[in-house]
Design a protein around this motif. Structure first.
Motif, PDB file in Angstrom:
ATOM      1  N   ARG B 120      40.102   9.142   0.505  1.00 57.51           N
ATOM      2  CA  ARG B 120      39.036   8.303   1.266  1.00 57.51           C
ATOM      3  C   ARG B 120      39.229   6.553   1.380  1.00 57.51           C
ATOM      4  O   ARG B 120      38.276   5.896   2.026  1.00 57.51           O
ATOM      5  N   PHE B 121      40.073   6.180   0.714  1.00 58.01           N
ATOM      6  CA  PHE B 121      40.520   4.738   0.896  1.00 58.01           C
ATOM      7  C   PHE B 121      41.352   4.633   2.058  1.00 58.01           C
ATOM      8  O   PHE B 121      42.533   4.542   2.199  1.00 58.01           O
ATOM      9  N   LYS B 122      40.745   4.845   3.067  1.00 59.40           N
ATOM     10  CA  LYS B 122      41.295   4.711   4.589  1.00 59.40           C
ATOM     11  C   LYS B 122      42.175   3.559   4.832  1.00 59.40           C
ATOM     12  O   LYS B 122      43.372   3.506   5.618  1.00 59.40           O
ATOM     13  N   ARG B 123      42.052   2.537   4.302  1.00 59.52           N
ATOM     14  CA  ARG B 123      42.631   1.207   4.400  1.00 59.52           C
ATOM     15  C   ARG B 123      44.178   1.274   3.945  1.00 59.52           C
ATOM     16  O   ARG B 123      45.071   0.680   4.388  1.00 59.52           O
ATOM     17  N   PHE B 124      44.349   2.046   2.867  1.00 61.75           N
ATOM     18  CA  PHE B 124      45.844   2.272   2.146  1.00 61.75           C
ATOM     19  C   PHE B 124      46.278   3.715   2.465  1.00 61.75           C
ATOM     20  O   PHE B 124      47.429   4.169   2.018  1.00 61.75           O
ATOM     21  N   ARG B 125      45.837   4.365   3.694  1.00 65.77           N
ATOM     22  CA  ARG B 125      46.487   5.612   4.129  1.00 65.77           C
ATOM     23  C   ARG B 125      47.885   5.602   4.295  1.00 65.77           C
ATOM     24  O   ARG B 125      48.571   6.557   3.688  1.00 65.77           O
ATOM     25  N   PHE B 126      48.530   4.699   4.783  1.00 60.79           N
ATOM     26  CA  PHE B 126      49.638   4.573   5.070  1.00 60.79           C
ATOM     27  C   PHE B 126      50.358   4.452   3.906  1.00 60.79           C
ATOM     28  O   PHE B 126      51.680   5.164   3.723  1.00 60.79           O
ATOM     29  N   PHE B 127      50.099   3.622   2.933  1.00 56.57           N
ATOM     30  CA  PHE B 127      51.237   3.449   1.667  1.00 56.57           C
ATOM     31  C   PHE B 127      50.674   4.746   0.903  1.00 56.57           C
ATOM     32  O   PHE B 127      51.725   5.152   0.186  1.00 56.57           O
ATOM     33  N   LEU B 128      49.706   5.547   0.814  1.00 57.91           N
ATOM     34  CA  LEU B 128      49.391   6.490   0.170  1.00 57.91           C
ATOM     35  C   LEU B 128      50.521   7.764   0.626  1.00 57.91           C
ATOM     36  O   LEU B 128      50.781   8.504  -0.086  1.00 57.91           O
ATOM     37  N   LEU B 129      50.355   7.909   1.925  1.00 58.01           N
ATOM     38  CA  LEU B 129      51.367   8.873   2.556  1.00 58.01           C
ATOM     39  C   LEU B 129      52.786   8.403   1.943  1.00 58.01           C
ATOM     40  O   LEU B 129      53.576   9.488   1.555  1.00 58.01           O
ATOM     41  N   LEU B 130      53.231   7.286   2.091  1.00 61.40           N
ATOM     42  CA  LEU B 130      54.389   6.946   1.641  1.00 61.40           C
ATOM     43  C   LEU B 130      54.702   7.243   0.086  1.00 61.40           C
ATOM     44  O   LEU B 130      55.953   8.278  -0.275  1.00 61.40           O
ATOM     45  N   ALA B 131      53.804   7.089  -0.616  1.00 57.88           N
ATOM     46  CA  ALA B 131      53.702   7.227  -2.084  1.00 57.88           C
ATOM     47  C   ALA B 131      53.835   8.744  -2.192  1.00 57.88           C
ATOM     48  O   ALA B 131      54.633   9.346  -3.238  1.00 57.88           O
ATOM     49  N   TYR B 132      53.260   9.253  -1.538  1.00 59.13           N
ATOM     50  CA  TYR B 132      52.914  10.967  -1.828  1.00 59.13           C
ATOM     51  C   TYR B 132      54.397  11.693  -1.396  1.00 59.13           C
ATOM     52  O   TYR B 132      55.142  12.455  -2.131  1.00 59.13           O
ATOM     53  N   LEU B 133      55.045  11.125  -0.282  1.00 61.77           N
ATOM     54  CA  LEU B 133      56.257  11.630   0.044  1.00 61.77           C
ATOM     55  C   LEU B 133      57.629  11.275  -0.826  1.00 61.77           C
ATOM     56  O   LEU B 133      58.133  12.160  -1.616  1.00 61.77           O
ATOM     57  N   VAL B 134      57.516  10.040  -1.367  1.00 60.57           N
ATOM     58  CA  VAL B 134      58.257   9.767  -2.555  1.00 60.57           C
ATOM     59  C   VAL B 134      58.359  10.453  -3.681  1.00 60.57           C
ATOM     60  O   VAL B 134      58.968  11.207  -4.339  1.00 60.57           O
ATOM     61  N   GLY B 135      56.865  10.773  -4.050  1.00 63.30           N
ATOM     62  CA  GLY B 135      56.383  11.755  -5.048  1.00 63.30           C
ATOM     63  C   GLY B 135      57.064  13.104  -4.911  1.00 63.30           C
ATOM     64  O   GLY B 135      57.466  13.393  -6.031  1.00 63.30           O
ATOM     65  N   ILE B 136      56.972  13.548  -3.796  1.00 63.16           N
ATOM     66  CA  ILE B 136      57.529  14.920  -3.592  1.00 63.16           C
ATOM     67  C   ILE B 136      59.057  14.793  -3.838  1.00 63.16           C
ATOM     68  O   ILE B 136      59.481  15.758  -4.445  1.00 63.16           O
ATOM     69  N   PHE B 137      59.761  13.749  -3.493  1.00 62.96           N
ATOM     70  CA  PHE B 137      61.189  13.610  -3.600  1.00 62.96           C
ATOM     71  C   PHE B 137      61.598  13.846  -5.348  1.00 62.96           C
ATOM     72  O   PHE B 137      62.384  14.355  -5.819  1.00 62.96           O
ATOM     73  N   PHE B 138      60.736  12.873  -5.866  1.00 62.07           N
ATOM     74  CA  PHE B 138      60.879  12.822  -7.592  1.00 62.07           C
ATOM     75  C   PHE B 138      60.720  14.285  -8.202  1.00 62.07           C
ATOM     76  O   PHE B 138      61.078  14.838  -9.182  1.00 62.07           O
ATOM     77  N   ALA B 139      59.601  14.869  -7.570  1.00 61.91           N
ATOM     78  CA  ALA B 139      59.084  16.057  -8.210  1.00 61.91           C
ATOM     79  C   ALA B 139      60.308  17.135  -8.030  1.00 61.91           C
ATOM     80  O   ALA B 139      60.676  17.849  -9.015  1.00 61.91           O
TER      81      ALA B 139
END
Lengths: 266, 320
Positions: B120-139
């Motif tokens: 719902r924090f639409k403003r940070f959508r882009f960074f959240l997506l990036l963080a999510y992808l990096v998170g998947i890598f580390f997982a």
């Protein structure tokens, strides 16, 4: 020969029901005539037939000596303009300027002249400050005035108003009627299609239609003397006539018939 | 349904606004070809720099253009990762063994839930997506506990990094070009420009004037029809219809109950409009004059020169 001659005009969508039956009307140049009728009396169909949107089953329409048919359609339409009921459904342009220009573009008017005429006719209907406005930001009355300007810019000589005020608020309605009066005074021939009796009384002559036929036709002063005509065609009597009738009933013998303005000057 | 902006035209006064829409449309097409001819990141970076200089000279807001591109960031990220993951040429930069285990799957599910909750924090959508992808890598690389289903290696090669940067810059330049076009050209001018450019199609019996008229009338009626839709929705809501909640099936029914009257009204409108146009002497296919005439000016001449020079430069670079 009259300016506009409608002779034995008939029209029907299906064989069963005749919408127009043997209509005959002669209209002189510069006349202001109101075609009055209840819903479904055929008055709008008549208007559409006059501008060639519907092809009559029988009879003829002649405008300024030109008989209306497929070949003369465009030249007749150069003489007659029509303002329709719904202000939104006749606004073609993206802005007021474009909409006024639309008709002229079709007539191949050169650009320089177009711009001149737009300025002139927009001023005439009081829309000169709105030339760059989009239709969404205009009121119904303003849109109808733009429609009038667009037609005037095509230098038409006859203007039909097909219930043009029926979707407007009372103020806009009065305002539009003032503009129509002005145009009439400048010599434009005006045919007003309406079911509002008070509006129709601004015209010189009334044609009452009933069930697709002409029920009465004559100067308004004449017709107002016969209240049965209005009641017989499902129309309301004008307020002033109803008032006069009540006054007569209440014993004011000197009040008789429609109360013209002159009646109050005594 | 409110606040719908058609096109993204933004009034302004720079030289982009003074150009003929035809020059701009042709310019964008030719420049795209020129961009596709470039082969190295350096060339592309120079092209991007020239583009930014032009935008500054043309007094365009770069922030505004970047904002217009936001919906395309997902596409950019996708292209970037696609290139990095699947291009296996050149020197090996990074190699990491990845484990698909119970713990890593659990970790990813947890990450997804957090990501969706923060959506719902639409403003940070882009960074959240990036963080999510990096998170998947580390997982995948760190959580090796629990039952292991399978393992695979994640590797990044020199050519992969190069290509991903190259493709992303190329996409950015192309999107910027088309954004400049739509930002500085009114929808009506764009239509008229297209009409004029497509006029030669008359030879095969396609009349571009008709299409242009259809598009401009559609543009004119979009607000009117939206207004109508709002009225019908209000009328239906006042009789108990609920457009916000309910199951998918209910929602579909609501939309149908909205569409039917909308279509009926639209048909009535088009009939009336056809009458109004016809009585104002409109005959399809007949010659008409125009209140808006397109005309080339000095700006167009300079722009054309610049565009052709760019194309020539790209061709020369390609051949050498």
């Amino acid at each position: 020969m009259s300016y506009i001659e409608i002779k034995d005009l008939s029209f029907s969508y299906t064989k069963k029901r005749q919408i127009l039956k043997n209509i005959g009307i002669n209209i002189e140049k510069g006349e202001w005539i109101a075609i009055l009728g209840h819903n479904g009396s055929g008055k709008s169909t008549l208007a559409k037939t006059i501008v060639g949107l519907l092809e009559p089953g029988a009879g003829s329409i002649t405008v300024d000596g030109i008989k209306l048919d497929q070949d003369t359609l465009q030249s007749v339409r150069r003489k007659i303009g029509i303002v329709f009921q719904n202000p939104d459904n006749q606004f073609v342009g993206v802005t007021v300027r474009d909409d006024i220009a639309f008709g002229m573009e079709n007539l191949c008017v050169p650009k320089a002249e177009m711009l001149e005429r737009i300025e002139y006719f927009a001023t005439k209907v009081g829309m000169e400050k709105f030339l760059d406005k989009e239709p969404a930001s205009l009121s119904g009355g303003q849109k109808q005035r733009v429609a009038i300007a667009g037609i005037l810019a095509m230098q038409t000589e006859i203007m039909i108003f097909d219930e043009a005020t029926s979707m407007l608020d009372p103020y806009a309605r009065g305002d539009l009627m003032e503009h129509i009066k002005k145009l009439h005074n400048e010599g434009l021939t005006i045919i007003m299609i309406t079911h509002e009796i008070e509006e129709a009384l601004l015209a010189d002559r009334l044609v009452i239609m009933k069930d697709g036929a002409i029920f009465a036709d004559g100067p308004k002063e004449e017709l107002l003397k016969k209240p049965d005509l209005f009641q017989g065609s499902a129309l309301e009597l004008p307020f002033s006539l109803r008032l006069a009738n009540q006054l007569t009933g209440a014993g004011f013998e000197e009040v008789r018939g429609y109360l013209w303005e002159s009646a109050f000057r005594k | 349904m409110r606040n719908i902006v058609i096109g993204q035209y933004l009034p302004g006064s720079g030289f982009f606004y003074k150009m003929d829409p035809r020059t701009k449309i042709m310019g964008v097409i030719i420049m795209m070809v020129a961009i596709f001819l470039l082969e190295t990141i350096v060339q592309l970076a120079i092209a991007l720099a020239i583009g930014i200089v032009l935008m500054i000279l043309g007094r365009l807001s770069i922030i505004r253009i970047a904002r217009g591109m936001r919906p395309l960031f997902v596409l950019l990220i996708f292209t970037f990762f696609f290139q990095i993951l699947f291009n296996r040429e050149g020197e090996l930069y990074l190699q990491e063994s990845m484990t698909v285990s119970l713990s890593s799957i659990g970790g990813i599910i947890l990450l997804t839930i957090i990501w969706r909750l923060l959506a719902r924090f639409k403003r940070f959508r882009f960074f959240l997506l990036l963080a999510y992808l990096v998170g998947i890598f580390f997982a995948f690389s760190l959580l090796t506990y629990g039952y292991t289903f399978t393992t695979f290696t994640f590797s990044i090669y020199e050519r992969g990094v190069e290509m991903s940067v190259f493709v992303v810059i190329r996409l950015l330049v192309i999107i910027t070009l088309s954004t400049i076009l739509t930002l500085t050209t009114k929808p009506t001018d764009l239509t008229q420009g297209l009409e004029s450019l497509l006029r030669p199609l008359k030879i095969i019996g396609i009349r571009s004037e008709d299409f242009a008229l259809i598009i401009s009338i559609s543009l004119r009626y979009i607000p009117t029809i939206l207004d109508e839709a709002n009225k019908i929705m209000a009328a239906q809501a006042s009789r108990g219809a609920d457009f916000q909640q309910g199951k998918l099936k209910d929602k579909i029914r609501q939309i149908i109950s909205l569409l039917v009257p909308m279509f009926i009204i639209a048909f009535k409108r088009s009939e009336d409009l056809a009458d109004a146009m016809e009585t104002r002497n409109f005959v399809p296919g007949m010659k008409r004059t125009r209140i808006h005439e397109l005309a080339f000016n000095m700006t167009d001449a300079f722009a054309s020169l610049f565009i052709l020079c760019s194309l020539a430069a790209s061709i020369v670079l390609r051949v050498l």
